[in-house]
Scaffold this motif. Structure first.
Motif, mmCIF file in Angstrom:
data_model
loop_
_atom_site.group_PDB
_atom_site.id
_atom_site.type_symbol
_atom_site.label_atom_id
_atom_site.label_comp_id
_atom_site.label_asym_id
_atom_site.label_seq_id
_atom_site.Cartn_x
_atom_site.Cartn_y
_atom_site.Cartn_z
ATOM 1 N N GLY A 32 -0.571 7.867 3.679
ATOM 2 C CA GLY A 32 -1.582 6.874 3.999
ATOM 3 C C GLY A 32 -1.521 6.507 5.468
ATOM 4 N N GLU A 33 -2.694 6.342 6.089
ATOM 5 C CA GLU A 33 -2.778 6.050 7.521
ATOM 6 C C GLU A 33 -3.772 4.921 7.768
ATOM 7 O OE1 GLU A 33 -1.119 7.905 9.814
ATOM 8 O OE2 GLU A 33 -0.606 9.757 8.777
ATOM 9 N N ASP A 34 -3.495 4.102 8.773
ATOM 10 C CA ASP A 34 -4.370 2.995 9.134
ATOM 11 C C ASP A 34 -5.587 3.534 9.880
ATOM 12 O OD1 ASP A 34 -5.584 0.716 10.398
ATOM 13 O OD2 ASP A 34 -3.735 -0.396 10.041
ATOM 14 N N ALA A 65 -7.798 2.170 5.311
ATOM 15 C CA ALA A 65 -6.825 3.262 5.340
ATOM 16 C C ALA A 65 -7.443 4.543 4.818
ATOM 17 C CB ALA A 65 -5.595 2.905 4.500
ATOM 18 N N LEU A 112 -5.422 1.074 -6.245
ATOM 19 C CA LEU A 112 -5.900 0.320 -5.085
ATOM 20 C C LEU A 112 -6.928 -0.730 -5.489
ATOM 21 C CD1 LEU A 112 -6.328 3.250 -2.539
ATOM 22 C CD2 LEU A 112 -4.524 1.518 -2.515
ATOM 23 N N LEU A 135 0.701 2.721 8.097
ATOM 24 C CA LEU A 135 0.276 1.515 7.408
ATOM 25 C C LEU A 135 1.212 0.352 7.742
ATOM 26 C CD1 LEU A 135 -0.585 2.854 3.836
ATOM 27 C CD2 LEU A 135 -2.059 2.698 5.837
ATOM 28 N N TYR A 174 1.068 4.255 -2.991
ATOM 29 C CA TYR A 174 0.803 5.695 -2.853
ATOM 30 C C TYR A 174 2.056 6.527 -3.085
ATOM 31 C CZ TYR A 174 2.150 6.481 2.179
ATOM 32 O OH TYR A 174 2.793 6.640 3.388
ATOM 33 N N LEU A 214 -4.713 6.884 -7.849
ATOM 34 C CA LEU A 214 -4.596 6.124 -6.608
ATOM 35 C C LEU A 214 -5.738 5.114 -6.481
ATOM 36 C CD1 LEU A 214 -3.235 5.597 -3.887
ATOM 37 C CD2 LEU A 214 -4.669 7.411 -2.918
ATOM 38 N N LEU A 256 0.818 -1.212 0.000
ATOM 39 C CA LEU A 256 0.000 0.000 0.000
ATOM 40 C C LEU A 256 0.851 1.261 0.000
ATOM 41 C CD1 LEU A 256 -2.836 -1.059 2.483
ATOM 42 C CD2 LEU A 256 -2.917 -1.044 -0.023
ATOM 43 N N THR A 257 1.912 1.267 0.810
ATOM 44 C CA THR A 257 2.791 2.441 0.851
ATOM 45 C C THR A 257 3.499 2.640 -0.475
ATOM 46 O OG1 THR A 257 3.122 2.126 3.227
ATOM 47 C CG2 THR A 257 4.715 3.524 2.081
ATOM 48 N N PHE A 305 -6.127 7.966 2.809
ATOM 49 C CA PHE A 305 -5.035 8.541 2.036
ATOM 50 C C PHE A 305 -5.305 10.037 1.881
ATOM 51 C CE2 PHE A 305 -5.500 4.127 0.899
ATOM 52 C CZ PHE A 305 -4.196 3.642 0.973
#
Length: 232
Positions: free
Chosen positions: A118-120, A187, A213, A180, A105, A209, A101-102, A189
């Motif tokens: 990106g954040e969980d 997540a 995904l 992430l 992005y 993006l 995922l990282t 973004f």
């Protein structure tokens, strides 16, 4: 927050940030049912293509505007670079390989010259908001393999939730709590735009993006919201 839509609706940009950069916009994209894990052939192909086409950060107007934005709240852009500036400088020698995922992005960030993080979402507490720090908010990171809590400088632009700072200096460094991992399936973004990147270009980056995904993962559910800065 009971639903993704409610959580997105509760996200805010404080007027103090709008006073600093009234041209700022944030495109928030929430992905649910994502396929996490280590980098794979798809994410590697995206990174390689981004590396091959990466622009010179010294020549791009959007990077220049982010340096101005950092100076406006007291950061030194040669020491504290926006995330896209830092990535573009690494591109000639190779972008980092982190996780699927990282890597996706980061490739979109470089290809579209836009700061992108990106954040969980499962580790958030309360709504996401962009504001200027008081200087007492906790920011959790790792140093020497040990957990450490720091605090932003007063006036620094930060993303935060109810538990503390999730990203310092607008898009410079993320905290460990919401980062992430190879287990992340939900997540948020964040794509950061200033005036040199118009709405059409920001939307194109968002589509790139979401397309990436969704590739090979048709079960993913993607929801977005565009936030605009509004000065007090």
């Amino acid at each position: 927050m009971n639903t993704t839509e409610e959580w997105l609706h509760a996200a805010t940009i404080d007027p103090s940030v709008g006073a600093l950069r009234p041209d700022y916009r944030a495109l928030l994209i929430v992905g649910e049912g994502l396929r996490p894990g280590p980098g794979d052939a798809f994410s590697e192909e995206m990174l390689a293509e981004a590396e091959a086409k990466a622009c010179d950060p010294e020549e791009h107007p959007h990077v220049a505007e982010w340096r101005e934005a950092f100076r406006a709240f007291g950061a030194k852009p040669k020491r504290t670079r926006s995330s896209v500036d830092a990535l573009l400088r690494r591109a000639p020698e190779g972008l980092p390989r982190v996780d699927r995922l990282t890597d996706i992005y980061n490739a979109v960030s470089v290809a579209h010259v836009v700061p992108l993080g990106g954040e969980d979402l499962d580790h958030y507490q309360g709504p996401l908001r962009l504001t200027r720090a008081e200087g007492t908010e906790p920011f959790e990171l790792m140093s020497g393999g040990e957990p450490v809590t720091e605090h932003p400088r007063a006036g620094e632009v930060v993303w935060r939730d109810d538990a503390g700072v999730t990203c310092r200096r607008w898009n410079w460094r993320q905290c460990v709590r919401t980062r992430l991992t190879t287990q992340t399936t939900r997540a948020v973004f964040i794509l950061d735009a200033l005036g040199a990147m118009d709405d059409a270009a920001l939307e194109a980056a968002g589509r790139a993006l979401t397309d990436a995904l969704s590739a090979g993962n048709p079960e993913a559910v993607l929801t977005s919201r565009l936030l605009r800065a509004t000065p007090a």
